[in-house]
Motif scaffolding. Structure first.
Motif, PDB file in Angstrom:
ATOM      1  N   GLY A 217      40.521  59.814  42.537  1.00 51.65           N
ATOM      2  CA  GLY A 217      39.748  58.581  42.636  1.00 51.65           C
ATOM      3  C   GLY A 217      40.568  57.487  43.291  1.00 51.65           C
ATOM      4  N   GLU A 218      40.142  56.259  43.064  1.00 55.05           N
ATOM      5  CA  GLU A 218      40.778  55.123  43.746  1.00 55.05           C
ATOM      6  C   GLU A 218      41.983  54.604  42.955  1.00 55.05           C
ATOM      7  OE1 GLU A 218      37.952  52.214  45.081  1.00 55.05           O
ATOM      8  OE2 GLU A 218      39.331  50.572  44.657  1.00 55.05           O
ATOM      9  N   GLY A 219      41.715  54.107  41.773  1.00 52.69           N
ATOM     10  CA  GLY A 219      42.785  53.542  40.957  1.00 52.69           C
ATOM     11  C   GLY A 219      42.232  53.217  39.588  1.00 52.69           C
ATOM     12  N   PRO A 220      43.120  53.016  38.614  1.00 51.46           N
ATOM     13  CA  PRO A 220      42.662  52.748  37.256  1.00 51.46           C
ATOM     14  C   PRO A 220      41.860  51.457  37.168  1.00 51.46           C
ATOM     15  CG  PRO A 220      45.062  53.077  37.358  1.00 51.46           C
ATOM     16  CD  PRO A 220      44.579  53.009  38.756  1.00 51.46           C
TER      17      PRO A 220
ATOM     18  N   PRO B  89      43.264  58.729  33.455  1.00 50.19           N
ATOM     19  CA  PRO B  89      42.330  58.459  34.544  1.00 50.19           C
ATOM     20  C   PRO B  89      40.885  58.723  34.132  1.00 50.19           C
ATOM     21  CG  PRO B  89      43.349  60.596  34.855  1.00 50.19           C
ATOM     22  CD  PRO B  89      43.979  59.993  33.623  1.00 50.19           C
ATOM     23  N   PHE B  90      39.976  57.962  34.677  1.00 43.52           N
ATOM     24  CA  PHE B  90      38.539  58.191  34.515  1.00 43.52           C
ATOM     25  C   PHE B  90      38.116  58.383  33.061  1.00 43.52           C
ATOM     26  CE2 PHE B  90      38.805  58.971  39.088  1.00 43.52           C
ATOM     27  CZ  PHE B  90      37.644  58.353  39.526  1.00 43.52           C
ATOM     28  N   VAL B  91      38.342  57.341  32.266  1.00 47.57           N
ATOM     29  CA  VAL B  91      37.894  57.389  30.871  1.00 47.57           C
ATOM     30  C   VAL B  91      36.823  56.332  30.555  1.00 47.57           C
ATOM     31  CG1 VAL B  91      39.944  58.486  29.863  1.00 47.57           C
ATOM     32  CG2 VAL B  91      39.901  56.001  30.166  1.00 47.57           C
TER      33      VAL B  91
ATOM     34  N   ALA C 269      43.489  62.550  39.229  1.00 51.92           N
ATOM     35  CA  ALA C 269      44.481  61.509  39.563  1.00 51.92           C
ATOM     36  C   ALA C 269      43.797  60.446  40.424  1.00 51.92           C
ATOM     37  CB  ALA C 269      45.658  62.140  40.302  1.00 51.92           C
ATOM     38  N   ASN C 270      44.572  59.494  40.831  1.00 54.28           N
ATOM     39  CA  ASN C 270      44.059  58.399  41.657  1.00 54.28           C
ATOM     40  C   ASN C 270      45.001  58.134  42.826  1.00 54.28           C
ATOM     41  OD1 ASN C 270      41.614  57.228  40.401  1.00 54.28           O
ATOM     42  ND2 ASN C 270      42.963  56.948  38.630  1.00 54.28           N
ATOM     43  N   ILE C 271      44.500  57.441  43.819  1.00 60.05           N
ATOM     44  CA  ILE C 271      45.349  57.053  44.957  1.00 60.05           C
ATOM     45  C   ILE C 271      46.477  56.138  44.469  1.00 60.05           C
ATOM     46  CG2 ILE C 271      45.390  55.716  47.122  1.00 60.05           C
ATOM     47  CD1 ILE C 271      44.013  58.388  47.523  1.00 60.05           C
TER      48      ILE C 271
ATOM     49  N   TYR D 164      30.632  60.999  46.789  1.00 61.95           N
ATOM     50  CA  TYR D 164      30.492  59.623  46.304  1.00 61.95           C
ATOM     51  C   TYR D 164      31.271  59.419  45.003  1.00 61.95           C
ATOM     52  CZ  TYR D 164      26.706  59.168  49.693  1.00 61.95           C
ATOM     53  OH  TYR D 164      25.977  59.139  50.852  1.00 61.95           O
ATOM     54  N   HIS D 165      31.729  58.184  44.814  1.00 53.74           N
ATOM     55  CA  HIS D 165      32.471  57.826  43.596  1.00 53.74           C
ATOM     56  C   HIS D 165      31.474  57.714  42.434  1.00 53.74           C
ATOM     57  CE1 HIS D 165      34.970  55.587  40.814  1.00 53.74           C
ATOM     58  NE2 HIS D 165      36.013  55.815  41.604  1.00 53.74           N
ATOM     59  N   PRO D 166      31.856  58.205  41.234  1.00 50.66           N
ATOM     60  CA  PRO D 166      30.938  58.100  40.092  1.00 50.66           C
ATOM     61  C   PRO D 166      30.482  56.662  39.807  1.00 50.66           C
ATOM     62  CG  PRO D 166      32.877  59.390  39.506  1.00 50.66           C
ATOM     63  CD  PRO D 166      33.085  58.920  40.904  1.00 50.66           C
TER      64      PRO D 166
HETATM   65  N1  URA Z   1      37.767  54.623  39.002  1.00 51.95           N
HETATM   66  C1  URA Z   1      38.737  55.289  39.658  1.00 51.95           C
HETATM   67  O1  URA Z   1      38.723  55.379  40.877  1.00 51.95           O
HETATM   68  N2  URA Z   1      39.680  55.850  38.942  1.00 51.95           N
HETATM   69  C2  URA Z   1      39.722  55.803  37.621  1.00 51.95           C
HETATM   70  O2  URA Z   1      40.644  56.360  37.042  1.00 51.95           O
HETATM   71  C3  URA Z   1      38.694  55.106  36.978  1.00 51.95           C
HETATM   72  C4  URA Z   1      37.731  54.516  37.678  1.00 51.95           C
END
Ligand code: URA
Length: 225
Positions: free
Chosen positions: A82-85, A95-97, A121-123, A195-197
């Protein structure tokens, strides 16, 4: 002359970072020294985490609560980036919680996998203030660690979540609508953007396209061994 030397040093540094990134952590002996037993050349996730340490390489360390390193199966064949926290990830260090993360979990389960079987993980590993987009110096500092994580896991497929992840991994400015659903090469690993969630939460009609992309992932995973 000084400038040329600095340029050469900078090129050499970039090349050595690249070698490290693909798991080559020592160079062959010059032949001048007695043969040493080869040092362990296998980079592990623990090595990568240790090297990251209490990272202060960019300004995000000042505002983050936690480094979100990434989690999941280190032998995963499928990795999500993904992108980032965001806020929840920064608090929990995973990540992604948050809400988008819960949707990602459902997407993973829709292809009969669990979060524990993939790697997420994220960028970038630290939350940008107010969830703004990551800046170039932040990506530049974080990227070598993500590349090392990829080289440890060696997934068959990376699913890049959203514009930012896809454009960064593929070094392109092409729009996600044009990138998604196709496989690209990243040093031997197949990358499929979708696509991003978080975007899906705002545009649920796009879930169909993500489902199409997931089917392509399953097909490739099933046909690649
Ligand atoms: N969006 C992201 O891109 N990464 C995450 O960890 C959470 C939301």
């Amino acid at each position: 002359m000084d400038e040329r030397i600095n340029e050469l040093i900078s090129d050499l540094k970039t090349y050595l970072e690249y070698l490290k990134g693909i798991g080559i952590v020592s160079l062959p002996s010059s032949g001048m020294k007695p043969e040493q037993p080869p040092p362990s050349q296998v980079l592990t996730m623990i090595d990568v985490r240790k090297e990251l340490g209490d990272c202060k390489r960019c300004k995000l360390h000042r505002t983050r609560k936690t480094i979100v390193f990434g989690e999941g199966n280190e032998k995963a064949t499928l990795m999500f980036i993904g992108e980032g926290p965001g806020y929840d990830e920064d608090v929990q260090g995973k990540p992604f919680v948050g809400r988008a993360g819960q949707l990602l979990t459902k997407i993973i389960e829709s292809i009969h996998l669990s979060r524990e079987e993939v790697y997420i993980a994220n960028i970038i590993k630290c939350r940008p203030p107010q969830n703004r987009n990551p800046e170039p110096d932040e990506i530049e500092n974080c990227n070598p660690f993500l590349m090392k994580q990829i080289s440890v896991i060696r997934p068959k497929i990376i699913c890049a979540l959203g514009t930012f992840s896809a454009q960064t991994l593929l070094q392109t400015e092409t729009k996600i609508t044009a990138l998604r659903g196709k496989f690209y090469d990243l040093e031997g690993v197949k990358v499929i953007p979708t696509y991003h969630p978080a975007f899906l939460l705002r545009n649920p009609d796009k879930k169909r396209e993500v489902w199409e992309d997931m089917k392509k992932i399953v097909e490739l995973l099933n046909n690649s061994d």
